[in-house]
Design a protein around this motif. Structure first.
Motif, PDB file in Angstrom:
ATOM      1  N   LEU A 271      -7.036   1.177  -2.514  1.00 10.01           N
ATOM      2  CA  LEU A 271      -7.329   0.032  -1.646  1.00 10.01           C
ATOM      3  C   LEU A 271      -8.542   0.302  -0.772  1.00 10.01           C
ATOM      4  O   LEU A 271      -9.358  -0.591  -0.525  1.00 10.01           O
ATOM      5  CB  LEU A 271      -6.108  -0.294  -0.781  1.00 10.01           C
TER       6      LEU A 271
ATOM      7  N   CYS B 129      -7.106  -7.598  -1.558  1.00  4.16           N
ATOM      8  CA  CYS B 129      -6.159  -7.633  -2.666  1.00  4.16           C
ATOM      9  C   CYS B 129      -5.214  -8.821  -2.521  1.00  4.16           C
ATOM     10  O   CYS B 129      -4.972  -9.573  -3.474  1.00  4.16           O
ATOM     11  CB  CYS B 129      -5.386  -6.315  -2.701  1.00  4.16           C
TER      12      CYS B 129
ATOM     13  N   MET C 123      -6.443  -4.115   1.596  1.00  2.00           N
ATOM     14  CA  MET C 123      -5.189  -4.841   1.358  1.00  2.00           C
ATOM     15  C   MET C 123      -5.397  -6.340   1.494  1.00  2.00           C
ATOM     16  O   MET C 123      -4.858  -7.137   0.713  1.00  2.00           O
ATOM     17  CB  MET C 123      -4.121  -4.399   2.362  1.00  2.00           C
TER      18      MET C 123
ATOM     19  N   ILE D 283       2.609  -1.751   4.302  1.00  2.00           N
ATOM     20  CA  ILE D 283       2.132  -0.370   4.139  1.00  2.00           C
ATOM     21  C   ILE D 283       3.353   0.523   4.171  1.00  2.00           C
ATOM     22  O   ILE D 283       4.072   0.570   5.173  1.00  2.00           O
ATOM     23  CB  ILE D 283       1.156   0.041   5.253  1.00  2.00           C
TER      24      ILE D 283
ATOM     25  N   ASN E 163      -0.546  -0.505  -4.742  1.00  2.00           N
ATOM     26  CA  ASN E 163      -1.750   0.312  -4.907  1.00  2.00           C
ATOM     27  C   ASN E 163      -1.734   1.464  -3.924  1.00  2.00           C
ATOM     28  O   ASN E 163      -1.203   1.351  -2.822  1.00  2.00           O
ATOM     29  CB  ASN E 163      -3.013  -0.520  -4.678  1.00  2.00           C
ATOM     30  N   ASN E 164      -2.353   2.549  -4.334  1.00  5.49           N
ATOM     31  CA  ASN E 164      -2.461   3.722  -3.486  1.00  5.49           C
ATOM     32  C   ASN E 164      -3.474   3.478  -2.358  1.00  5.49           C
ATOM     33  O   ASN E 164      -4.358   2.622  -2.470  1.00  5.49           O
ATOM     34  CB  ASN E 164      -2.902   4.899  -4.365  1.00  5.49           C
ATOM     35  N   VAL E 165      -3.353   4.259  -1.290  1.00  8.04           N
ATOM     36  CA  VAL E 165      -4.272   4.156  -0.153  1.00  8.04           C
ATOM     37  C   VAL E 165      -5.734   4.263  -0.603  1.00  8.04           C
ATOM     38  O   VAL E 165      -6.583   3.451  -0.211  1.00  8.04           O
ATOM     39  CB  VAL E 165      -3.970   5.284   0.855  1.00  8.04           C
TER      40      VAL E 165
ATOM     41  N   CYS F  11       0.874  -1.171   0.000  1.00 13.59           N
ATOM     42  CA  CYS F  11       0.000   0.000   0.000  1.00 13.59           C
ATOM     43  C   CYS F  11       0.911   1.221   0.000  1.00 13.59           C
ATOM     44  O   CYS F  11       1.712   1.408   0.913  1.00 13.59           O
ATOM     45  CB  CYS F  11      -0.873  -0.014   1.237  1.00 13.59           C
TER      46      CYS F  11
ATOM     47  N   ASP G  54      -4.173  10.784   1.797  1.00 16.93           N
ATOM     48  CA  ASP G  54      -3.809   9.466   2.303  1.00 16.93           C
ATOM     49  C   ASP G  54      -3.607   9.497   3.812  1.00 16.93           C
ATOM     50  O   ASP G  54      -4.018   8.591   4.523  1.00 16.93           O
ATOM     51  CB  ASP G  54      -2.531   8.967   1.618  1.00 16.93           C
TER      52      ASP G  54
ATOM     53  N   VAL H 205      -8.487   0.563   4.819  1.00 19.75           N
ATOM     54  CA  VAL H 205      -7.316   0.330   3.980  1.00 19.75           C
ATOM     55  C   VAL H 205      -6.790  -1.087   4.210  1.00 19.75           C
ATOM     56  O   VAL H 205      -6.470  -1.816   3.266  1.00 19.75           O
ATOM     57  CB  VAL H 205      -6.217   1.367   4.300  1.00 19.75           C
TER      58      VAL H 205
END
Lengths: 229, 648
Positions: B355, B252, B249, B263, B350-352, B222, B234, B245
């Motif tokens: 996710l 994902c 994750m 993270i 992936n960005n915060v 993340c 974020d 978040v």
């Protein structure tokens, strides 16, 4: 074995070789500074080895392209030359041009590229900016010239390859980025005295044995590293 | 998944949910008042900790039984510290109070909590519809938003996992564990979710690429290395609702077949680091992470990695190098991280916000998500709208809303009756757009077409007093400082851009500078190695494109039209307005450049003046006598300043 065209010349090469290597092996010069076989992933930092490949929107770095069948490559297009000339002019704009006093004179990659690309060694239009520290003398055996260095990173690589751990690293950021000997005095056995791989690989003479090497300083009491603020 | 294990998952989660529900009901049914205080970084910076302390002391002093509930950030930064007081006995609905400092807190405790008077003059609005107080939902700043990612932010305690679960949290993970990974990826693909880090790559496709890498070990990262000046989406999400978040994750990781997730959060976000670390621990304790998640065969370990302050580490290959322990320098792509990432393993980064979008998608379904936003960019965009704007803060809107709606309707427009000049979108990589673009819909493609970019969500609004050359200089100064120094174009090219812009703002521009800026910028864009260099010239190129006249004024007239670049302006006092005998400016001038004229008004000794502008600030508004001019030689001659006495 892939067969392809470079500047209308048909070339065959082994699968898995980079385009840059194939061209250089076939006497087609593509300006480059940071390419060295075996660096994985390749540095791709000098941004000189651009070529145009049919099907690509813009010039690509040839050190990252693997040869493929039926590729059509041009090494001498206006777009390629534009990027190469700008990159070279940028490098020269922060380079202390003083060839006659430089150990790399006549074998310097910058001189070679300038001649090849028809760029003057003192390019017009851009300001000249040199770093404050002229010579970094913090290493017991070596001197480093920040205003000659092009930051290709080959010295870092060959040192690590030979000694398992590099006595040179990058430090600082942006324009101030330099090669530094940070931590060299903590290395178990600084092999530097009889090694010289970094000096030999440097394309521009930015690393040199200390002038005073004859009177050597075996106790490793070099000057303070200017990169440690 | 076999039905038996599905049953087991349900069983374990039901027990957790029941506990969460029990705690929530206990809190809700408590008849006493509840005070919700926003304690994210923005609130704390505005004094929310003092507010909390004042409430605690006042509750003691007046002997009031009330609960203090610390929550994250609602996104209304202009109103911080924000407090919501729910006092059922008073007969009023929960009330939103803004700018509650310690004094106000004490007063509210006494007058509202004890005596039942909500102090209407301090009320911002009610949190729900009612007959007594207008609801905040009547304000555009509230009702034009569409909250998907930030739905629970500011409503739950980020440090209490049960708060999240009671509001439906982790139910998407339960759902996930009962499906197979292809179904999850399919759902994310159908939702049309695109990466919110800036590039807008389809998330489902990224996951599929990672999954197709086969049986080998994979990693999910993340990316919370948010670094754009003025952007803090974020951070706020991690501080206000970390579990969403984490849940994203976990989903994902399950979908791509990873057992390890990281993270990557900046060390400059200490509160976010603390809260996320705590959240992970709580999730492990409840069996939502770790070995055999909720009794299933899925294991997941999440670590927090603190980035040590390099902007370039937001670039995914540099981020990977930095986790591996090397200097954070980008490398050439391909291979992309999904092919060869951290420790050479396939890695999904992936960005915060990306996710955090995943749990609501799985909860409500891909079709629901597709209905929000536009055809090509479904979903919402989160912007931190800052700068010269009335209601600054975090705004979550559906994609496709125009810039005009966002800036003028939702965020209240430009303060102090100033005119809108430009908006900078996408941080140092983005562009400056002028008012012609106000009707541009906000989505990845339209903004890129306009020369800006979506970026991760920083938006700086600028009024007519902003000099665009100075803005470009500011951003180039940032990118040059943050360039890793690896490649020629970024390291040296941006330095030249910066040096030229510095000359322009000093009034030392020359004919040909604009053209030089343009050609250099184009080459830097085409020649740089990573995204940082490729986008660094954007502020220069867009500001030249849309504000060329300002560059020309700087070069050819040595004039700064926005009266911002100090070497090109001068101050003086309008003698018709200046009040005889008033000494406000003279007393505050740090260099004693203000002198009294023969008729007891004020003049500026131009040789001493450092153009700090303090005199403008202190000149009483009823006189408003300080004037700026550019170029400086236009300053009217008043009289010769007195000879300064030499100090002995």
């Amino acid at each position: 074995m892939p067969k392809f065209l470079v500047d209308n010349k048909e070339i065959k090469a082994k699968q898995g070789t980079t385009l840059l290597k194939v061209c250089l092996d076939n006497q087609i010069y593509i300006p480059n500074l940071c390419y060295l076989e075996g660096i994985d992933p390749p540095s791709v930092s000098c941004r000189m080895c651009f070529v145009e490949i049919e099907g690509e929107r813009q010039p690509v770095t040839s050190c990252t392209v693997f040869v493929k069948d039926d590729m059509v490559v041009k090494t001498d297009t206006p777009a390629v030359r534009q990027l190469q000339r700008t990159a070279l002019r940028l490098l020269l704009s922060v380079h202390h041009v003083d060839c006659k006093n430089c150990q790399a004179n006549k074998k310097c990659e910058l001189q070679r590229m300038a001649k090849f690309l028809k760029v003057g060694l003192k390019p017009k239009g851009l300001g000249i900016y040199l770093r404050e520290v002229e010579i970094d003398r913090s290493h017991p055996f070596l001197d480093y010239y920040p205003n000659r260095c092009v930051l290709c990173g080959k010295c870092v690589h060959v040192c690590r390859e030979k000694n398992g751990q590099s006595a040179l690293t990058f430090s600082k950021r942006g324009f101030d980025t330099v090669i530094s000997f940070y931590g060299v005095r903590d290395l178990p056995t600084p092999e530097c005295e009889n090694c010289n791989v970094c000096i030999d690989i440097c394309p521009v003479g930015a690393l040199a044995l200390k002038e005073t090497q004859k009177e050597a300083v075996p106790n490793l009491q070099g000057e303070e590293d200017p990169n440690i603020a | 998944m076999n039905p038996a294990s599905n049953e087991k998952i349900d069983q374990i989660f039901d027990a957790i949910y029941k506990e969460a529900e029990k705690r929530r009901n206990e809190f809700r049914e408590d008849p006493g008042p509840k005070i919700h205080i926003g304690l994210a970084t923005c609130g704390i910076a505005s004094g929310a900790l003092e507010t909390k302390k004042a409430f605690e002391e006042a509750l003691d002093e007046y002997n009031i039984e009330a609960r203090i509930h610390t929550v994250g950030c609602l996104g209304h930064c202009y109103a911080e510290p924000v407090v919501v007081i729910d006092h059922p006995d008073s007969g009023f609905p929960p009330i939103f109070y803004h700018e509650v400092n310690a004094g106000k807190a004490k007063m509210l405790a006494k007058l509202f909590l004890k005596e039942g008077d909500p102090r209407f003059e301090h009320v911002y609005g009610a949190m729900e519809e009612n007959d007594l107080i207008p609801s905040v939902m009547e304000f555009a700043r509230f009702n034009r938003e569409k909250r998907v990612v930030m739905e629970k932010c500011g409503h739950i305690d980020p440090e209490d996992i049960y708060d999240y679960i009671a509001q439906g949290g982790y139910s998407s993970l339960v759902k996930t564990l009962k499906l197979n990974s292809d179904e999850i990826i399919k759902e994310v693909q159908n939702s049309g979710l695109r990466g919110r880090g800036g590039a807008g790559f389809p998330t489902g496709r990224k996951w599929e690429l990672a999954k197709s890498a086969g049986e080998q070990e994979k990693i999910v990262i993340c990316n919370a290395d948010e670094g754009d000046p003025g952007a803090y989406m974020d951070r706020t999400i991690l501080e206000s609702n970390p579990h969403q978040v984490i849940e994203g994750m976990a989903i994902c990781a399950y979908a791509v077949g990873a057992k390890k997730a990281i993270i990557y959060v900046r060390a400059e976000y200490p509160l976010a680091v603390d809260i996320v670390t705590k959240a992970i621990r709580q999730a492990i304790e409840l069996g939502l992470l770790g070995k055999s998640v909720l009794g299933s065969s899925f294991d997941l370990e999440i670590d927090v990695f603190r980035g040590s302050g390099a902007f370039v580490c937001g670039e995914e290959t540099a981020l990977i190098r930095s986790i591996e322990g090397y200097r954070g320098m980008p490398r050439h792509r391909p291979p992309y991280p999904v092919q060869k990432g951290l420790w050479n393993k396939p890695t999904v980064i992936n960005n915060v916000k990306t996710l955090a979008s995943v749990p609501p998608i799985l909860d409500h379904g891909a079709d629901w998500y597709r209905e929000i936003g536009t055809e090509n960019t479904p979903g919402t965009a989160i912007f931190s709208v800052v700068g010269n704007v009335v209601h600054a803060g975090l705004v979550e809107i559906p994609m496709g809303v125009s810039l005009r709606t966002l800036i003028f309707d939702i965020c209240g427009g430009i303060p102090n009756n100033k005119k809108f000049k430009a908006v900078q979108i996408g941080g140092p990589s983005g562009g400056c757009l002028n008012e012609e673009f106000l009707d541009t819909p906000i989505d990845f493609d339209s903004l890129t077409e306009a020369g800006a970019m979506m970026g991760s969500g920083g938006m700086v609004v600028m009024d007519e007093d902003t000099c665009m050359v100075e803005v470009s200089r500011y951003f180039l100064d940032f990118t040059q400082n943050e360039s890793c120094g690896k490649c020629t174009f970024c390291r040296i090219g941006t330095y030249h851009l910066l040096k030229i812009l510095e000359r322009l703002t000093r009034g030392e521009g020359e004919d040909g500078d604009i053209e030089l800026l343009e050609t250099l910028s184009k080459d830097i864009k085409a020649g740089s190695l990573c995204g940082l260099g490729k986008t660094a010239p954007n502020p220069v190129l867009t500001s030249i494109k849309y504000f060329r006249d300002e560059y020309e004024a700087h070069i050819y007239e040595k004039r700064c039209p926005a009266l911002m670049c100090r070497p090109m302006i001068a101050f003086y006092f309008d003698l018709d307005l200046c009040a005889r005998g008033c000494d406000a400016c003279a007393t505050c001038c740090p260099v004693e450049a203000v002198f009294t004229t023969s008729n007891r008004k004020k003049g500026v000794d131009q040789e001493l003046c450092v153009k700090c502008g303090e005199c403008i600030v202190v000149c009483p508004p009823e006189y408003d006598a300080v004037r700026k001019v550019s170029p400086p030689h236009l300053v009217p001659y008043i009289e010769k300043p007195p000879e300064k006495k030499k100090e002995d």
